[in-house]
Enzyme design. Sequence first.
Site, mmCIF file in Angstrom:
data_model
loop_
_atom_site.group_PDB
_atom_site.id
_atom_site.type_symbol
_atom_site.label_atom_id
_atom_site.label_comp_id
_atom_site.label_asym_id
_atom_site.label_seq_id
_atom_site.Cartn_x
_atom_site.Cartn_y
_atom_site.Cartn_z
ATOM 1 N N SER A 113 -8.696 2.037 8.621
ATOM 2 C CA SER A 113 -7.718 0.970 8.421
ATOM 3 C C SER A 113 -7.587 0.570 6.956
ATOM 4 C CB SER A 113 -8.060 -0.243 9.293
ATOM 5 O OG SER A 113 -7.022 -1.196 9.244
ATOM 6 N N HIS A 114 -7.938 -0.673 6.644
ATOM 7 C CA HIS A 114 -7.743 -1.241 5.312
ATOM 8 C C HIS A 114 -8.942 -1.025 4.399
ATOM 9 C CE1 HIS A 114 -9.793 -3.977 7.963
ATOM 10 N NE2 HIS A 114 -10.294 -4.605 6.924
ATOM 11 N N ASP A 278 -1.100 -1.559 4.716
ATOM 12 C CA ASP A 278 -2.472 -1.136 4.447
ATOM 13 C C ASP A 278 -2.645 0.370 4.618
ATOM 14 O OD1 ASP A 278 -2.203 -1.149 7.227
ATOM 15 O OD2 ASP A 278 -4.327 -1.582 7.542
ATOM 16 N N ASP A 280 -3.634 2.403 7.054
ATOM 17 C CA ASP A 280 -3.127 3.103 8.233
ATOM 18 C C ASP A 280 -1.820 2.528 8.771
ATOM 19 O OD1 ASP A 280 -4.381 0.761 9.237
ATOM 20 O OD2 ASP A 280 -4.708 1.707 11.177
ATOM 21 N N ASP A 282 -0.950 -0.601 9.889
ATOM 22 C CA ASP A 282 -0.836 -1.612 10.940
ATOM 23 C C ASP A 282 -0.865 -3.046 10.412
ATOM 24 O OD1 ASP A 282 -3.533 -1.790 10.310
ATOM 25 O OD2 ASP A 282 -4.254 -1.517 12.367
ATOM 26 N N ARG A 283 -1.068 -3.222 9.110
ATOM 27 C CA ARG A 283 -1.074 -4.573 8.534
ATOM 28 C C ARG A 283 0.082 -4.732 7.547
ATOM 29 N NH1 ARG A 283 -7.273 -6.697 7.900
ATOM 30 N NH2 ARG A 283 -8.079 -5.715 9.779
ATOM 31 N N SER A 367 -5.309 -11.750 10.246
ATOM 32 C CA SER A 367 -5.764 -10.675 9.358
ATOM 33 C C SER A 367 -4.614 -9.736 9.004
ATOM 34 C CB SER A 367 -6.905 -9.897 10.010
ATOM 35 O OG SER A 367 -6.534 -9.434 11.301
ATOM 36 N N LYS A 378 -0.731 -3.256 16.262
ATOM 37 C CA LYS A 378 -0.001 -4.055 15.284
ATOM 38 C C LYS A 378 0.765 -3.107 14.378
ATOM 39 C CE LYS A 378 -4.505 -4.625 13.108
ATOM 40 N NZ LYS A 378 -5.672 -5.459 13.304
#
Length: 556
Positions: A113-114, A278, A280, A282-283, A367, A378
């Site tokens: 992720s991030h 981010d 991947d 999703d943010r 987040s 997300k």
Amino acid sequence: MSELAEFLTMPFEGQKPGTSGLRKRVKIFQQHNYTENFVQAIFDATSPKGATLVLGGDGRYFSQPTVQTILKIGAANGVARFIVGKDAILSTPAASNVIRKYKADGGILLTASHNPGGPDNDFGIKYNVANGGPAPESVTDKIYEMTKSITSYRVLTAPEVSLSKIGEFTYGPTKVSIIDSVADYVDLLSSIFDFPLIKSFLTSTPSFRVLFDGLHGVTGPYARAILLDTLKLPETSVQNAVPLPDFGGGHPDPNLTYAHSLVEVVERENIAFGAASDGDGDRNMIYGKGAFVTPSDSVAIIADWAEVIPYFKKGGVKGLARSMPTSEAIDHVAKKKGLEVFEVPTGWKFFGNLMDAGRLSICGEESFGTGSDHVREKDGLWAIVAWLNILAAANKETPGTGINEILQRHYRIYGRSFFSRYDYEEVDSAGAQALVDALNKHISEQSLLNTRHASSTGEFVVSATSNFTYTDPIDGSVSRNQGQIVQFTDGSRVVFRLSGTGSQGATVRMYVERYTKDETQYAKPTAEGLQGLIEVALKISKLTEFTKRSEPTVIT
């Protein structure tokens, strides 16, 4: 020529996947048999024979060799078909869409992720189920059990699959489909949002500049396809849009600390609308000149304006939800609109159950995660395009409307929830646990109840303390110990959580929220609005004493 082979192995300790999969340093995954063990455990815990699985990730270091490992082990375990993103690239929301669109049985995503990437940083393997969402605990627990007793793994011995050429290939007993990583996702967003309205607004208002920062994560190609190819924005509307294995040496987390490359340009060049995603995809972060939108406010505003988005105008809004630490801003929207609202633990899988049951449309986490029932993850770019759709609709009614005007309008209608999160990353695990134990002792003994605490902005009186427990209204499952909550008589609250998204040490998160309907406070900086409450939260928790940290790593 290909043939099946089996290799003996022994278990590794600590291969317990969380909500976001198994995350460790790259060097741990590179240990002999470590990755092979975990991949075999996934197949031992699921039903791979005859299955179709989606495979891809955020392009971080160690992704391509791991894709080959998964293909070899998957083929040996009877997987009928792999659908793989070209060059092993698939954003997390795009992968969720591909799983759902092609009715796959699940997917394996290679992402942390991030978290930073590169040979000295993080890697991750995550399993998603057939609804496109993260595997529930019943599945991840089974995977973990398999890792503890594994004695061998099976592989197909065959030449590696070329990941750079789109097409259908035969790999031993398995079919491998290399697909365009971006096309299906762009089609999805085109069916959700009013692209003609957005394009008309942006092309007719050249002073309204847009800048997207991919932070060298997976979303660069997706953003280019949407912003440049579809909405016809100039090349200068994207930066850091080439995915890199080490994210350009940066930290691909879209917040005010790590997305400084966006913030600096937006402020220097007076850009009306800035956004970042981010590693991947999703943010997201929404940031315009002098206007930062907290994730809590962002999801509430999207919910409030949902009727201007064709997807919701056609299908309606079934319900709203937020993670427990997220501010209650969306609750006020739900109340005014007569919608059901849910408070769930941190972890997107909890939203998925509600979506699958037809009770949830729009949801978010503080987040920087926002999304809807179009996929089961997300979705950073979804949120960014949602904001462009809202701004285009608002400008059709009131030309000159920008991010700040949207925010102030929202506060006038619903009041303002001042909200901030303090992250203390990679702290000593023992100290972090001692902090949690001390808070739990206060909760069990109710020793903080009715205590008074002075601050620079006035007195705060504790009205309640609790440890959040969630009973899923769909399947009845119970999730305990999801965060310690301290509430105050003025409606303010502070939440403390140990986070499981890091790869080493512990991350302590402190969430601070204060709600007001005093219009004279709506334009205050967040830090000023929360100053006294933060002082009290640090004093009650003794956070500095337990973590040995005088300052947080990140403030959002």
